[in-house]
Enzyme design. Sequence first.
Site, PDB file in Angstrom:
ATOM      1  N   GLY A  45      30.118  44.625  38.131  1.00  0.00           N
ATOM      2  CA  GLY A  45      30.702  44.553  38.919  1.00  0.00           C
ATOM      3  C   GLY A  45      30.747  44.601  40.454  1.00  0.00           C
ATOM      4  N   GLN A  50      34.107  47.902  48.459  1.00  0.00           N
ATOM      5  CA  GLN A  50      33.492  49.443  47.568  1.00  0.00           C
ATOM      6  C   GLN A  50      32.146  49.032  48.335  1.00  0.00           C
ATOM      7  OE1 GLN A  50      33.419  47.840  43.056  1.00  0.00           O
ATOM      8  NE2 GLN A  50      32.742  49.787  43.422  1.00  0.00           N
ATOM      9  N   CYS A  92      33.653  53.482  37.033  1.00  0.00           N
ATOM     10  CA  CYS A  92      33.665  52.018  38.486  1.00  0.00           C
ATOM     11  C   CYS A  92      32.492  53.092  39.421  1.00  0.00           C
ATOM     12  CB  CYS A  92      34.336  52.082  38.588  1.00  0.00           C
ATOM     13  SG  CYS A  92      34.733  51.854  40.597  1.00  0.00           S
ATOM     14  N   LEU A  93      31.720  52.002  40.129  1.00  0.00           N
ATOM     15  CA  LEU A  93      30.741  53.057  41.095  1.00  0.00           C
ATOM     16  C   LEU A  93      31.236  54.056  41.939  1.00  0.00           C
ATOM     17  CD1 LEU A  93      27.852  49.282  40.979  1.00  0.00           C
ATOM     18  CD2 LEU A  93      28.002  51.180  39.911  1.00  0.00           C
ATOM     19  N   HIS A 135      39.136  44.180  36.568  1.00  0.00           N
ATOM     20  CA  HIS A 135      38.826  45.553  37.986  1.00  0.00           C
ATOM     21  C   HIS A 135      38.689  45.351  39.014  1.00  0.00           C
ATOM     22  CE1 HIS A 135      36.645  49.653  37.449  1.00  0.00           C
ATOM     23  NE2 HIS A 135      35.656  48.520  38.510  1.00  0.00           N
ATOM     24  N   GLU A 136      37.609  44.205  38.948  1.00  0.00           N
ATOM     25  CA  GLU A 136      36.841  43.667  40.777  1.00  0.00           C
ATOM     26  C   GLU A 136      38.355  42.928  41.270  1.00  0.00           C
ATOM     27  OE1 GLU A 136      34.030  45.159  41.207  1.00  0.00           O
ATOM     28  OE2 GLU A 136      33.550  45.753  39.179  1.00  0.00           O
ATOM     29  N   HIS A 139      40.081  46.432  43.420  1.00  0.00           N
ATOM     30  CA  HIS A 139      39.711  46.408  44.442  1.00  0.00           C
ATOM     31  C   HIS A 139      40.252  45.829  45.289  1.00  0.00           C
ATOM     32  CE1 HIS A 139      36.760  49.431  42.918  1.00  0.00           C
ATOM     33  NE2 HIS A 139      36.096  48.876  42.028  1.00  0.00           N
TER      34      HIS A 139
END
Length: 184
Positions: A45, A50, A92-93, A135-136, A139
């Site tokens: 995701g 991000q 997380c990235l 999660h996304e 963000h």
Amino acid sequence: MIREVLQYPDPRLAVECEDITEITDEIRQLAADMAETMYRQDGIGLAAPQVGEHCRLIVVDVSGPEKREALMTFVNPRLELTGEKIDSEEGCLSVPGGYRATLTRSDTVRLTARDLDGNEVCMDADGLLAVCLQHEVDHLKGTLFIDHISRLKRTLYDSRVKKMQKNAPRPMPTAAARTRTGAR
């Protein structure tokens, strides 16, 4: 095009995103860039903030990171938490160092959004997809998963990030910078 994934503690990750009012070619290109970036980073995701864009756009593909068979793109996603609470281990990235933590999330959600053609999407999700969507969407609110962990764990992680930043190689100054600072 592969985009740079912002890394905590970059303050741009803490900005709440604006709704997308029109789905343009630029938004479609951003979605394509995000998907390519997510796949390159072996993620499942990615949210627009991000990659430094403060609009309500996410891409997810929980078939991955190996398969990459179920890419979904959502414009202006909204979630209704509909299930029981479960513990979920997340990474997380945008959170450096491979840090992972266990969070409490809803095991099912109802998502409402638009697709890239402007069509309304309404779907129920469970399991990993439900967790990924939560999660996304976090963000898009300027929230990272580490914002949900205990104060002690966060303090320990912040210390780890400072140490990583301190030990990171520094770029060599350019000739112009050496001249301005008097360095030779």
